[in-house]
Design a protein around this motif. Structure first.
Motif, short mmCIF file in Angstrom:
data_model
loop_
_atom_site.label_atom_id
_atom_site.label_comp_id
_atom_site.label_asym_id
_atom_site.label_seq_id
_atom_site.Cartn_x
_atom_site.Cartn_y
_atom_site.Cartn_z
N PRO A 157 46.24 42.86 41.92
CA PRO A 157 47.36 42.66 40.98
C PRO A 157 48.73 42.70 41.65
CG PRO A 157 45.76 44.21 40.08
CD PRO A 157 45.37 43.96 41.51
N LEU A 158 48.85 43.40 42.75
CA LEU A 158 50.12 43.49 43.46
C LEU A 158 50.35 42.32 44.42
CD1 LEU A 158 49.81 47.25 44.45
CD2 LEU A 158 51.11 46.31 42.52
N LEU A 159 49.25 41.76 44.94
CA LEU A 159 49.34 40.76 46.00
C LEU A 159 49.19 39.32 45.53
CD1 LEU A 159 47.17 42.53 48.71
CD2 LEU A 159 49.64 42.65 48.38
N THR A 160 48.77 39.13 44.29
CA THR A 160 48.52 37.77 43.80
C THR A 160 49.32 37.49 42.54
OG1 THR A 160 46.58 38.47 42.53
CG2 THR A 160 46.19 37.72 44.78
N SER A 161 49.57 36.20 42.31
CA SER A 161 50.33 35.80 41.13
C SER A 161 49.43 35.55 39.93
CB SER A 161 51.15 34.55 41.44
OG SER A 161 50.32 33.50 41.86
N LYS A 162 48.12 35.39 40.17
CA LYS A 162 47.15 35.31 39.07
C LYS A 162 45.78 35.69 39.61
CE LYS A 162 46.36 30.28 39.08
NZ LYS A 162 46.37 29.09 38.25
N LYS A 163 44.86 35.95 38.71
CA LYS A 163 43.54 36.45 39.07
C LYS A 163 42.80 35.45 39.95
CE LYS A 163 39.49 38.54 36.91
NZ LYS A 163 39.34 39.54 37.93
N THR A 164 42.09 35.98 40.93
CA THR A 164 41.26 35.17 41.81
C THR A 164 40.11 34.56 41.02
OG1 THR A 164 41.82 36.50 43.74
CG2 THR A 164 39.76 35.24 43.86
N LYS A 165 39.86 33.27 41.26
CA LYS A 165 38.76 32.57 40.59
C LYS A 165 37.60 32.44 41.57
CE LYS A 165 37.44 28.14 38.67
NZ LYS A 165 37.74 26.73 38.66
#
Length: 95
Positions: free
Chosen positions: A79-87
């Motif tokens: 949640p801190l390192l990405t702009s949206k959830k990994t798919k």
């Protein structure tokens, strides 16, 4: 057992790019040492979207991977390192 292929689409936060890169490279290094890991490559066309291309010798090996400490760590950081959830896209060979 049939091999399992996986494509993880990762959307790094532009403001945390260097930290995200280091965290995912650490994940890659640790994962490549796991039993059953055939391929675990972090690739990109741009810094807006990265792909982790994975190949495992079995679904069971991948399941063990998902319960490892380094995966738990990246899941907490995501949640801190990405702009949206990994798919995640799971694939098997065409027979």
């Amino acid at each position: 057992m049939k091999p399992l292929y996986l494509i993880a689409e990762i959307y790094p936060n532009p403001e945390k790019l260097a930290v995200a890169k280091a965290a995912y490279q650490d994940l890659r290094r640790e994962t490549l040492q796991e039993a059953g890991c055939i391929c675990y490559d972090l690739v990109a066309e741009s810094n807006n979207q990265w792909f982790m291309l994975e190949k495992w010798d079995s679904r069971e090996a991948w399941d063990r991977h998902m319960n490892s400490g380094h995966v738990k760590k990246i899941q907490q950081l995501e949640p801190l390192l990405t702009s949206k959830k990994t798919k995640l896209t799971l694939l098997t060979e065409v027979e």
